[in-house]
Scaffold this motif. Sequence first.
Motif, PDB file in Angstrom:
ATOM      1  N   LEU A 110      -4.022  -1.809   1.573  1.00  0.00           N
ATOM      2  CA  LEU A 110      -4.457  -1.102   0.395  1.00  0.00           C
ATOM      3  C   LEU A 110      -3.228   0.058   0.857  1.00  0.00           C
ATOM      4  O   LEU A 110      -2.863   0.529  -0.208  1.00  0.00           O
ATOM      5  CB  LEU A 110      -5.469  -0.901   0.390  1.00  0.00           C
ATOM      6  CG  LEU A 110      -6.350  -1.889  -0.398  1.00  0.00           C
ATOM      7  CD1 LEU A 110      -8.393  -1.737  -0.293  1.00  0.00           C
ATOM      8  CD2 LEU A 110      -6.155  -1.627  -2.047  1.00  0.00           C
ATOM      9  N   TYR A 111      -3.557   0.558   2.176  1.00  0.00           N
ATOM     10  CA  TYR A 111      -2.904   1.555   2.499  1.00  0.00           C
ATOM     11  C   TYR A 111      -1.254   1.145   3.376  1.00  0.00           C
ATOM     12  O   TYR A 111      -0.992   2.568   3.172  1.00  0.00           O
ATOM     13  CB  TYR A 111      -2.970   2.423   3.446  1.00  0.00           C
ATOM     14  CG  TYR A 111      -4.486   3.171   3.047  1.00  0.00           C
ATOM     15  CD1 TYR A 111      -4.614   4.749   3.099  1.00  0.00           C
ATOM     16  CD2 TYR A 111      -5.362   2.494   2.644  1.00  0.00           C
ATOM     17  CE1 TYR A 111      -4.953   5.257   2.052  1.00  0.00           C
ATOM     18  CE2 TYR A 111      -6.627   3.830   2.179  1.00  0.00           C
ATOM     19  CZ  TYR A 111      -6.098   4.606   2.026  1.00  0.00           C
ATOM     20  OH  TYR A 111      -7.728   5.264   1.148  1.00  0.00           O
ATOM     21  N   THR A 112      -0.441  -0.014   3.320  1.00  0.00           N
ATOM     22  CA  THR A 112       0.646   0.060   3.687  1.00  0.00           C
ATOM     23  C   THR A 112       1.593  -0.280   2.366  1.00  0.00           C
ATOM     24  O   THR A 112       1.911  -0.627   1.444  1.00  0.00           O
ATOM     25  CB  THR A 112       0.836  -1.557   4.144  1.00  0.00           C
ATOM     26  OG1 THR A 112       0.060  -2.320   5.269  1.00  0.00           O
ATOM     27  CG2 THR A 112       1.783  -1.731   4.737  1.00  0.00           C
ATOM     28  N   PRO A 113       2.525   0.888   2.740  1.00  0.00           N
ATOM     29  CA  PRO A 113       3.841   1.566   1.692  1.00  0.00           C
ATOM     30  C   PRO A 113       4.361   0.058   1.371  1.00  0.00           C
ATOM     31  O   PRO A 113       4.898  -0.859   2.002  1.00  0.00           O
ATOM     32  CB  PRO A 113       4.764   2.320   2.780  1.00  0.00           C
ATOM     33  CG  PRO A 113       3.854   3.216   3.578  1.00  0.00           C
ATOM     34  CD  PRO A 113       2.568   1.864   3.878  1.00  0.00           C
ATOM     35  N   ASP A 114       5.265   0.215  -0.041  1.00  0.00           N
ATOM     36  CA  ASP A 114       5.516  -0.998  -0.347  1.00  0.00           C
ATOM     37  C   ASP A 114       6.429  -0.615  -1.673  1.00  0.00           C
ATOM     38  O   ASP A 114       6.007   0.004  -2.553  1.00  0.00           O
ATOM     39  CB  ASP A 114       4.189  -2.204  -1.257  1.00  0.00           C
ATOM     40  CG  ASP A 114       4.814  -2.927  -2.122  1.00  0.00           C
ATOM     41  OD1 ASP A 114       6.545  -3.190  -2.550  1.00  0.00           O
ATOM     42  OD2 ASP A 114       4.561  -4.181  -2.244  1.00  0.00           O
ATOM     43  N   ALA A 115       7.966  -0.638  -1.380  1.00  0.00           N
ATOM     44  CA  ALA A 115       9.389  -0.491  -2.333  1.00  0.00           C
ATOM     45  C   ALA A 115       8.534  -1.101  -3.101  1.00  0.00           C
ATOM     46  O   ALA A 115       9.507  -0.313  -4.777  1.00  0.00           O
ATOM     47  CB  ALA A 115      10.196  -0.584  -1.306  1.00  0.00           C
ATOM     48  N   THR A 116       8.096  -1.853  -3.785  1.00  0.00           N
ATOM     49  CA  THR A 116       8.198  -2.976  -4.752  1.00  0.00           C
ATOM     50  C   THR A 116       7.272  -2.779  -5.592  1.00  0.00           C
ATOM     51  O   THR A 116       7.313  -3.053  -7.055  1.00  0.00           O
ATOM     52  CB  THR A 116       7.980  -4.128  -4.252  1.00  0.00           C
ATOM     53  OG1 THR A 116       6.947  -4.561  -3.826  1.00  0.00           O
ATOM     54  CG2 THR A 116       9.148  -4.938  -3.808  1.00  0.00           C
ATOM     55  N   VAL A 119       5.273   2.124  -8.509  1.00  0.00           N
ATOM     56  CA  VAL A 119       5.064   4.150  -8.534  1.00  0.00           C
ATOM     57  C   VAL A 119       4.942   4.052  -6.537  1.00  0.00           C
ATOM     58  O   VAL A 119       4.780   3.276  -5.991  1.00  0.00           O
ATOM     59  CB  VAL A 119       3.862   5.262  -8.776  1.00  0.00           C
ATOM     60  CG1 VAL A 119       3.359   4.785  -9.976  1.00  0.00           C
ATOM     61  CG2 VAL A 119       2.424   3.999  -8.054  1.00  0.00           C
ATOM     62  N   GLU A 120       6.068   5.599  -5.981  1.00  0.00           N
ATOM     63  CA  GLU A 120       6.148   5.253  -4.777  1.00  0.00           C
ATOM     64  C   GLU A 120       4.427   5.244  -3.970  1.00  0.00           C
ATOM     65  O   GLU A 120       4.150   5.919  -4.225  1.00  0.00           O
ATOM     66  CB  GLU A 120       7.133   6.399  -4.675  1.00  0.00           C
ATOM     67  CG  GLU A 120       7.607   6.923  -3.204  1.00  0.00           C
ATOM     68  CD  GLU A 120       7.865   7.716  -3.019  1.00  0.00           C
ATOM     69  OE1 GLU A 120       8.509   8.209  -2.133  1.00  0.00           O
ATOM     70  OE2 GLU A 120       8.415   8.342  -4.062  1.00  0.00           O
ATOM     71  N   GLY A 121       4.744   4.788  -2.426  1.00  0.00           N
ATOM     72  CA  GLY A 121       3.674   4.577  -2.010  1.00  0.00           C
ATOM     73  C   GLY A 121       3.222   3.216  -1.653  1.00  0.00           C
ATOM     74  O   GLY A 121       3.775   1.948  -1.621  1.00  0.00           O
ATOM     75  N   ALA A 122       1.244   3.558  -1.627  1.00  0.00           N
ATOM     76  CA  ALA A 122       1.122   2.013  -1.343  1.00  0.00           C
ATOM     77  C   ALA A 122      -0.236   1.303  -2.281  1.00  0.00           C
ATOM     78  O   ALA A 122      -0.207   2.320  -3.562  1.00  0.00           O
ATOM     79  CB  ALA A 122       0.037   2.613   0.105  1.00  0.00           C
ATOM     80  N   PRO A 123      -0.257   0.255  -2.111  1.00  0.00           N
ATOM     81  CA  PRO A 123      -1.467  -0.397  -3.063  1.00  0.00           C
ATOM     82  C   PRO A 123      -2.111   0.604  -4.154  1.00  0.00           C
ATOM     83  O   PRO A 123      -2.575   0.605  -5.220  1.00  0.00           O
ATOM     84  CB  PRO A 123      -1.931  -1.895  -2.779  1.00  0.00           C
ATOM     85  CG  PRO A 123      -0.488  -1.674  -1.821  1.00  0.00           C
ATOM     86  CD  PRO A 123      -0.397  -1.223  -0.541  1.00  0.00           C
TER      87      PRO A 123
END
Length: 144
Positions: A110-116, A119-123
Motif C-alpha cells: 500500500l505504501y510502495t510508490p507506483d508510477a502507473t 495519481v502520484e504516489g502509492a496505492p
Amino acid sequence: MQTVADSCTVSDTPAPQSDESTHPHATDLESLVGEWLTVPDAAERIGVSLSHVRQLIADREVLAARIGERRVTAVPAKFFDETGPRPELRGTFTVLADGGMGDDEIIAWLYTPDATLPVEGAPIDAMLAGYKTEIRRRAQELAF
C-alpha cells in the motif's frame, strides 16, 4: 575416532540474531510508511479507548506492525481519518490477505510508490484520492 564436536569450528563472528528488529525489512517498512500511530496515539486521535483500538486491529479494520527499537505496535497514520478507520481499506486488506500476503507485506504494498497509478504516489494515496476500485482491481490481480 573423530566426534561431531571435533569437526566443528568455532567462529569469532556472532550468530545472526533472530530478533525481527535487526531484520532490514522491519526498518524498511517503518521508513516506507513514515507516519505511524502507536495504540495510545491512535486512541487519542479518534477519541476511543486503548482496548477499542486493539479490537480494531484484531478485527482487521486496520493493520499494525511492530516498529522501533522497542518493537511497539503501531498503525500507519493514513489508515485513520478524524472519526476512525478508513472504511475503504478493509476490503483491500482482505483481498491482499486472501492472495497470500501477510500484514507487513500488505502495508508495504500500500505504501510502495507506483508510477502507473492515476495519481502520484502509492496505492494508499490513490485510495485516499478516490481510486478505491482501481486499487482493489490491482490487488485482485496480485492474487492470481
